[in-house]
Design a protein around this motif. Sequence first.
Motif, PDB file in Angstrom:
ATOM      1  N   PRO A   1      20.422  14.354   6.463  1.00 19.26           N
ATOM      2  CA  PRO A   1      19.034  14.023   6.778  1.00 19.26           C
ATOM      3  C   PRO A   1      18.555  12.768   6.037  1.00 19.26           C
ATOM      4  O   PRO A   1      19.213  12.295   5.123  1.00 19.26           O
ATOM      5  CB  PRO A   1      18.283  15.255   6.246  1.00 19.26           C
ATOM      6  N   THR A   2      17.369  12.275   6.454  1.00 18.98           N
ATOM      7  CA  THR A   2      16.739  11.140   5.774  1.00 18.98           C
ATOM      8  C   THR A   2      15.231  11.383   5.692  1.00 18.98           C
ATOM      9  O   THR A   2      14.716  12.363   6.245  1.00 18.98           O
ATOM     10  CB  THR A   2      17.047   9.819   6.504  1.00 18.98           C
ATOM     11  N   TYR A   3      14.528  10.477   5.010  1.00 18.64           N
ATOM     12  CA  TYR A   3      13.079  10.618   4.825  1.00 18.64           C
ATOM     13  C   TYR A   3      12.346  10.446   6.157  1.00 18.64           C
ATOM     14  O   TYR A   3      12.460   9.407   6.812  1.00 18.64           O
ATOM     15  CB  TYR A   3      12.594   9.606   3.782  1.00 18.64           C
ATOM     16  N   LEU A   4      11.593  11.455   6.529  1.00 19.96           N
ATOM     17  CA  LEU A   4      10.901  11.445   7.818  1.00 19.96           C
ATOM     18  C   LEU A   4       9.922  10.277   7.943  1.00 19.96           C
ATOM     19  O   LEU A   4       9.790   9.676   9.011  1.00 19.96           O
ATOM     20  CB  LEU A   4      10.161  12.779   7.986  1.00 19.96           C
ATOM     21  N   GLY A   5       9.221   9.942   6.865  1.00 17.95           N
ATOM     22  CA  GLY A   5       8.249   8.836   6.902  1.00 17.95           C
ATOM     23  C   GLY A   5       8.917   7.503   7.203  1.00 17.95           C
ATOM     24  O   GLY A   5       8.316   6.632   7.834  1.00 17.95           O
ATOM     25  N   ALA A   6      10.151   7.341   6.752  1.00 12.86           N
ATOM     26  CA  ALA A   6      10.875   6.107   7.067  1.00 12.86           C
ATOM     27  C   ALA A   6      11.159   6.048   8.563  1.00 12.86           C
ATOM     28  O   ALA A   6      11.003   5.000   9.200  1.00 12.86           O
ATOM     29  CB  ALA A   6      12.170   6.038   6.263  1.00 12.86           C
ATOM     30  N   LEU A   7      11.566   7.175   9.134  1.00 13.08           N
ATOM     31  CA  LEU A   7      11.816   7.201  10.580  1.00 13.08           C
ATOM     32  C   LEU A   7      10.534   6.872  11.340  1.00 13.08           C
ATOM     33  O   LEU A   7      10.557   6.138  12.327  1.00 13.08           O
ATOM     34  CB  LEU A   7      12.354   8.571  11.011  1.00 13.08           C
ATOM     35  N   GLN A   8       9.401   7.420  10.876  1.00 15.58           N
ATOM     36  CA  GLN A   8       8.127   7.119  11.550  1.00 15.58           C
ATOM     37  C   GLN A   8       7.798   5.630  11.462  1.00 15.58           C
ATOM     38  O   GLN A   8       7.326   5.028  12.422  1.00 15.58           O
ATOM     39  CB  GLN A   8       7.003   7.946  10.943  1.00 15.58           C
ATOM     40  N   ALA A   9       8.031   5.049  10.277  1.00 14.80           N
ATOM     41  CA  ALA A   9       7.726   3.618  10.109  1.00 14.80           C
ATOM     42  C   ALA A   9       8.630   2.758  10.987  1.00 14.80           C
ATOM     43  O   ALA A   9       8.164   1.830  11.660  1.00 14.80           O
ATOM     44  CB  ALA A   9       7.884   3.224   8.640  1.00 14.80           C
ATOM     45  N   PHE A  10       9.923   3.067  10.989  1.00 13.89           N
ATOM     46  CA  PHE A  10      10.870   2.236  11.743  1.00 13.89           C
ATOM     47  C   PHE A  10      10.715   2.420  13.257  1.00 13.89           C
ATOM     48  O   PHE A  10      10.894   1.477  14.028  1.00 13.89           O
ATOM     49  CB  PHE A  10      12.318   2.577  11.356  1.00 13.89           C
TER      50      PHE A  10
ATOM     51  N   SER B   1       2.105   3.746   9.013  1.00 16.27           N
ATOM     52  CA  SER B   1       1.980   2.424   8.393  1.00 16.27           C
ATOM     53  C   SER B   1       1.762   2.501   6.891  1.00 16.27           C
ATOM     54  O   SER B   1       2.388   1.773   6.130  1.00 16.27           O
ATOM     55  CB  SER B   1       0.819   1.643   9.013  1.00 16.27           C
ATOM     56  N   ASP B   2       0.814   3.333   6.439  1.00 20.95           N
ATOM     57  CA  ASP B   2       0.563   3.431   4.994  1.00 20.95           C
ATOM     58  C   ASP B   2      -0.082   4.764   4.615  1.00 20.95           C
ATOM     59  O   ASP B   2      -0.733   4.852   3.574  1.00 20.95           O
ATOM     60  CB  ASP B   2      -0.255   2.243   4.481  1.00 20.95           C
ATOM     61  N   LEU B   3       0.117   5.765   5.465  1.00 17.26           N
ATOM     62  CA  LEU B   3      -0.326   7.151   5.238  1.00 17.26           C
ATOM     63  C   LEU B   3      -1.840   7.297   5.254  1.00 17.26           C
ATOM     64  O   LEU B   3      -2.393   8.004   6.079  1.00 17.26           O
ATOM     65  CB  LEU B   3       0.227   7.721   3.929  1.00 17.26           C
TER      66      LEU B   3
ATOM     67  N   SER C   1       0.857  -1.188   0.000  1.00 17.34           N
ATOM     68  CA  SER C   1       0.000   0.000   0.000  1.00 17.34           C
ATOM     69  C   SER C   1       0.897   1.244   0.000  1.00 17.34           C
ATOM     70  O   SER C   1       1.127   1.863   1.030  1.00 17.34           O
ATOM     71  CB  SER C   1      -0.901  -0.056   1.228  1.00 17.34           C
ATOM     72  N   GLY C   2       1.409   1.573  -1.177  1.00 18.22           N
ATOM     73  CA  GLY C   2       2.423   2.619  -1.291  1.00 18.22           C
ATOM     74  C   GLY C   2       3.757   2.116  -0.759  1.00 18.22           C
ATOM     75  O   GLY C   2       3.820   1.052  -0.123  1.00 18.22           O
ATOM     76  N   SER C   3       4.834   2.863  -1.006  1.00 18.98           N
ATOM     77  CA  SER C   3       6.119   2.380  -0.497  1.00 18.98           C
ATOM     78  C   SER C   3       6.223   2.622   1.009  1.00 18.98           C
ATOM     79  O   SER C   3       7.030   2.001   1.687  1.00 18.98           O
ATOM     80  CB  SER C   3       7.306   2.992  -1.248  1.00 18.98           C
ATOM     81  N   GLN C   4       5.370   3.485   1.560  1.00 20.46           N
ATOM     82  CA  GLN C   4       5.353   3.660   3.018  1.00 20.46           C
ATOM     83  C   GLN C   4       5.097   2.321   3.712  1.00 20.46           C
ATOM     84  O   GLN C   4       5.733   2.002   4.718  1.00 20.46           O
ATOM     85  CB  GLN C   4       4.273   4.665   3.429  1.00 20.46           C
ATOM     86  N   GLN C   5       4.148   1.542   3.183  1.00 13.85           N
ATOM     87  CA  GLN C   5       3.857   0.254   3.828  1.00 13.85           C
ATOM     88  C   GLN C   5       5.055  -0.689   3.725  1.00 13.85           C
ATOM     89  O   GLN C   5       5.299  -1.478   4.645  1.00 13.85           O
ATOM     90  CB  GLN C   5       2.616  -0.400   3.210  1.00 13.85           C
ATOM     91  N   ALA C   6       5.790  -0.610   2.631  1.00  8.85           N
ATOM     92  CA  ALA C   6       6.988  -1.452   2.510  1.00  8.85           C
ATOM     93  C   ALA C   6       7.979  -1.120   3.629  1.00  8.85           C
ATOM     94  O   ALA C   6       8.572  -2.020   4.238  1.00  8.85           O
ATOM     95  CB  ALA C   6       7.628  -1.253   1.142  1.00  8.85           C
ATOM     96  N   LEU C   7       8.150   0.156   3.912  1.00  6.29           N
ATOM     97  CA  LEU C   7       9.088   0.560   4.969  1.00  6.29           C
ATOM     98  C   LEU C   7       8.618   0.048   6.330  1.00  6.29           C
ATOM     99  O   LEU C   7       9.412  -0.456   7.133  1.00  6.29           O
ATOM    100  CB  LEU C   7       9.240   2.083   4.986  1.00  6.29           C
ATOM    101  N   GLU C   8       7.316   0.168   6.581  1.00  9.89           N
ATOM    102  CA  GLU C   8       6.748  -0.346   7.840  1.00  9.89           C
ATOM    103  C   GLU C   8       7.001  -1.850   7.955  1.00  9.89           C
ATOM    104  O   GLU C   8       7.407  -2.353   9.003  1.00  9.89           O
ATOM    105  CB  GLU C   8       5.256   0.005   7.877  1.00  9.89           C
ATOM    106  N   PHE C   9       6.772  -2.587   6.874  1.00 13.79           N
ATOM    107  CA  PHE C   9       6.975  -4.042   6.912  1.00 13.79           C
ATOM    108  C   PHE C   9       8.446  -4.378   7.155  1.00 13.79           C
ATOM    109  O   PHE C   9       8.760  -5.345   7.861  1.00 13.79           O
ATOM    110  CB  PHE C   9       6.546  -4.672   5.584  1.00 13.79           C
ATOM    111  N   LEU C  10       9.348  -3.599   6.579  1.00 17.22           N
ATOM    112  CA  LEU C  10      10.774  -3.895   6.743  1.00 17.22           C
ATOM    113  C   LEU C  10      11.231  -3.601   8.164  1.00 17.22           C
ATOM    114  O   LEU C  10      12.043  -4.344   8.732  1.00 17.22           O
ATOM    115  CB  LEU C  10      11.587  -3.129   5.698  1.00 17.22           C
ATOM    116  N   GLY C  11      10.666  -2.561   8.766  1.00 17.93           N
ATOM    117  CA  GLY C  11      10.937  -2.332  10.187  1.00 17.93           C
ATOM    118  C   GLY C  11      10.482  -3.535  11.006  1.00 17.93           C
ATOM    119  O   GLY C  11      11.201  -4.025  11.884  1.00 17.93           O
TER     120      GLY C  11
END
Lengths: 406, 406
Positions: free
Chosen positions: A126-135, B276-278, A101-111
Amino acid sequence: MYEPRYARRAEAMRASEIRELLKLLEKPGIISFAGGIPDPELFPKAATAEAYAEILADPAKSSQALQYSVSEGFPPLRAWIAAHMRTLGVPATADNILITSGSQQALEFLGKLFITAGDTALVTAPTYLGALQAFSAYEPRYDVLRPETGNRTPQSYREAASVNGGAVKFAYVVPDFANPTGETLPAEARNRLIDLAEELEIPIIEDTAYVDLRFEGTSVPAIQALDVARHGGDLNSSRVIYCGTFSKTLTPGLRVGWVCAAEPIVRRLTLIKQASDLNCSLINQMVMERLATGTYAAQVAKAAAHYRRRRDAMLTALEQNMPAGVTWTRPEGGLFIWVTLPKGMDGAELLRRAITEAAVAFVPGGAFFTDGTGRHTIRLSYSLPTEAQIAEGVARLGRLIAAGGA
Amino acid sequence: MYEPRYARRAEAMRASEIRELLKLLEKPGIISFAGGIPDPELFPKAATAEAYAEILADPAKSSQALQYSVSEGFPPLRAWIAAHMRTLGVPATADNILITSGSQQALEFLGKLFITAGDTALVTAPTYLGALQAFSAYEPRYDVLRPETGNRTPQSYREAASVNGGAVKFAYVVPDFANPTGETLPAEARNRLIDLAEELEIPIIEDTAYVDLRFEGTSVPAIQALDVARHGGDLNSSRVIYCGTFSKTLTPGLRVGWVCAAEPIVRRLTLIKQASDLNCSLINQMVMERLATGTYAAQVAKAAAHYRRRRDAMLTALEQNMPAGVTWTRPEGGLFIWVTLPKGMDGAELLRRAITEAAVAFVPGGAFFTDGTGRHTIRLSYSLPTEAQIAEGVARLGRLIAAGGA
């Protein structure tokens, strides 16, 4: 009533600075460089309408489209993505692809797959803030990669990770037109990153949300392609986990992204997908497969031309309006320019004044850093404002910075 | 290569028995009572096609529908759901509603919000397998609720939880036409569960996936309604977290479910959604809002009548074909009948024989228990086979059980 029952991780999950800011942007008349979301002018609306209509007009297809489906994703879409990955030098088959569900969900799953509390994730600063939120939901500590200026030694990363009893679990990068900097990692830096990952025996998460939005210059090989080449062309031996998305090229509204990785990792992530939300909307996947097949190349070309004009407008406006002591990146693609303010100027404080005194918005840079640095940086996006708005907004911002720096 | 880097939780995330079984069902000619998914004959295809077409024909609406959107969900859909909750005696406003990707995602989020490794989740025996999959990623231990036959004392649950250094974090139930048993908790049992939750100071997760599919008998008040009444009608003081879905009444293909809960919990879950997926696909939420507004009551009536005929066919076939020593539930709604086999007969072993010798499939009951019991049970779903297939499939199964029990 609830607080005492929350998981320990709830402490790490707070409202984001960006999210709170976005609320301010509803103020009418504001020129916003904050968003970084695609311009809806570019969405392939007619083709999307046609795809939904065709699928729903067919009794068998509509029965399938509106039903539950397999967690891996719609097979023809996986096949299209695998073919797309092959054009990047990654010899994928559909079995290497999971739809997310978007690449955001991929980051959440990898965390979820890699991090036990106390483990270390390597990220740029710096890095992508959404990745930090997911991890962060999985309670890692972060250590800093500097793929361009020189990473630390493997031993140094390993020792820092073991202090808390954890291990280094992966390196995460946005190598092309990064959010937030707009910069692209050269091939040498990608190879040095693979060297480090090999020594640390960790996977690399390659987040490519913006890769297709190249305006000029030469494409740099995907980290996954470079790593696969080291393994005799065997993707199933690669340590790179590629996260892709249609959100910046076709539309984010269908929530379709993907992971391309070695099959054992895809199988693990599929179990996570099943437990998380069973499957992505099948009708949306079927529509996306039609959009990708029919319009991908044309959409990418149209989007790159569109955002190039806006980047040019912003670079010109920055040249004309920024006082001495301000520097910025010159991205070859993507949606962002990264501005370093004069020494001692705080991005968050500047934002507060920019909104109230100049009706201009952007994102302060501090939130993109895990090490507390970067307070004198800001992120500007040129994806939504018109060229006239860009010229006007940057002029206002330049005056404000000049006044603040005086 | 990857195994040493996986999180500790990866051990708890294995391929499910049900999932592996579903692969066998692609064998042609098999009569399957395994699925439990809705009958696509019931999907409101014309109304769905019309909704997509109308939204995408409108330039402003299509720009919105294909863009990123707020994590809480589409406001008019949240408002419709809040009004729906008010008909159940739950005085919700849109601020009490979060849209999730099916109710499966709500369960995953609740695991994430409440469970630190070693904490205890209270579940019935049997319980919904998908809930166990969602929660298990967060490494809880499980303890068993027996809301009908008598729960243990609060002290007993608390002591058992503290052995591992954890605490009891929530009670999870499917009170109406439960998956897998088809049974409904009477009001007294619901009230006793609230008593227990009050003493343990924990939330109750009320999973209502099947609640609207009532064929006969009287609706039992939602646990959330009973609990709100104890708090003077204040939902924001309630300890019950209600998980609803459109998957069984309208369509699972748009992936739209919801949580209704006290605002502090909704705000926490919204942060989890964002990381998780925005957001859920906005176009799907806009379509679902139109389907709910236009067709909900009619669809619910149509679905209940449809599944009632199939339940009746299955109950008749069970009466006619099952040997002595076999017992089963008589659900007033939903999609499942729960069968207890003769003593000593193993459901998983019966399935192996049923597939190969009788071309009939179902789900063995063992997977629904966290305590290792229940191996002599099986779950039959009547949602997909025709009445003729139900009669034939149950007859074959009856012969197999009679032979196996001889």
